[in-house]
Design a protein around this motif. Sequence first.
Motif, PDB file in Angstrom:
ATOM      1  N   LYS A 296       0.647  -1.404   0.046  1.00 55.16           N
ATOM      2  CA  LYS A 296      -0.029  -0.085  -0.037  1.00 55.16           C
ATOM      3  C   LYS A 296       0.767   1.209   0.121  1.00 55.16           C
ATOM      4  CE  LYS A 296      -3.890  -2.101   2.165  1.00 55.16           C
ATOM      5  NZ  LYS A 296      -4.735  -2.136   3.512  1.00 55.16           N
ATOM      6  N   LEU A 297       2.070   1.117   0.596  1.00 60.11           N
ATOM      7  CA  LEU A 297       2.802   2.380   0.722  1.00 60.11           C
ATOM      8  C   LEU A 297       3.375   2.868  -0.711  1.00 60.11           C
ATOM      9  CD1 LEU A 297       4.763   1.783   3.995  1.00 60.11           C
ATOM     10  CD2 LEU A 297       2.943   3.647   3.560  1.00 60.11           C
ATOM     11  N   THR A 298       3.547   1.779  -1.427  1.00 61.60           N
ATOM     12  CA  THR A 298       3.914   1.977  -2.825  1.00 61.60           C
ATOM     13  C   THR A 298       3.102   2.630  -3.802  1.00 61.60           C
ATOM     14  OG1 THR A 298       3.475  -0.014  -3.823  1.00 61.60           O
ATOM     15  CG2 THR A 298       5.553  -0.134  -2.923  1.00 61.60           C
ATOM     16  N   HIS A 299       2.038   2.885  -3.244  1.00 57.49           N
ATOM     17  CA  HIS A 299       0.900   3.574  -4.197  1.00 57.49           C
ATOM     18  C   HIS A 299       0.638   4.856  -3.381  1.00 57.49           C
ATOM     19  CE1 HIS A 299       0.543   0.200  -6.437  1.00 57.49           C
ATOM     20  NE2 HIS A 299       0.120  -0.483  -5.676  1.00 57.49           N
ATOM     21  N   ALA A 300       1.147   5.240  -2.186  1.00 60.08           N
ATOM     22  CA  ALA A 300       0.770   6.365  -1.440  1.00 60.08           C
ATOM     23  C   ALA A 300       1.258   7.567  -2.009  1.00 60.08           C
ATOM     24  CB  ALA A 300       1.179   6.167  -0.021  1.00 60.08           C
ATOM     25  N   ASN A 301       0.679   8.676  -2.268  1.00 58.66           N
ATOM     26  CA  ASN A 301       1.158   9.940  -2.972  1.00 58.66           C
ATOM     27  C   ASN A 301       1.321  11.184  -1.900  1.00 58.66           C
ATOM     28  OD1 ASN A 301       0.882   8.633  -5.252  1.00 58.66           O
ATOM     29  ND2 ASN A 301      -1.263   9.142  -5.649  1.00 58.66           N
ATOM     30  N   ASP A 302       0.794  10.881  -0.662  1.00 57.72           N
ATOM     31  CA  ASP A 302       0.951  12.135   0.334  1.00 57.72           C
ATOM     32  C   ASP A 302       1.095  11.714   1.839  1.00 57.72           C
ATOM     33  OD1 ASP A 302      -1.888  11.993   1.457  1.00 57.72           O
ATOM     34  OD2 ASP A 302      -2.547  12.448  -0.463  1.00 57.72           O
TER      35      ASP A 302
END
Length: 160
Positions: A104-110
């Motif tokens: 999930k962190l790989t897709h986090a933007n902010d």
Amino acid sequence: LENEEADETTWTKIKVTFETKWPLQFIFTSSVQKNYSKLFGFLSRIKRVQTNLHKIWIEKKSKSYEINVHIDQLKTKLSFLIDTLYSYLQLDVIEDEYFLLLEKLTHANDFQTIKHIHDIFQTNIMRDSFLFLVKSKFNSSKHSLYCGFKAAVMSVMYLQ
């Protein structure tokens, strides 16, 4: 306190604390740190019980005296329970949630998304480790189950 009693007291007082630098203090708040400390304490106690049960088994196998069959069966069943619980916590809870967190962190933007993902990660670990009890219409039975299990785990620590 005698050495053994002091040792038990010492183990229950171990806490995990860490300092964070900006901006991580917004993710690792004091309540998050308390939860990690609670989880560490719980895992440490289970590991300690597991180690003590294994020591008892080794002692029993190395000596040639007769022991009560019922006590032997109880120790064997408790060892199985603790081994299974520890494996469940390490592999099915922590490891699985950790890999989900990384994904999930790989897709986090902010930053807010990262904080939210981490909060969900910690909540899931605490819940699945029986350290958070979700309120529900079955809460009292869950609480009774948890208290009974905790009492069994704690009593194992004193079986020798």
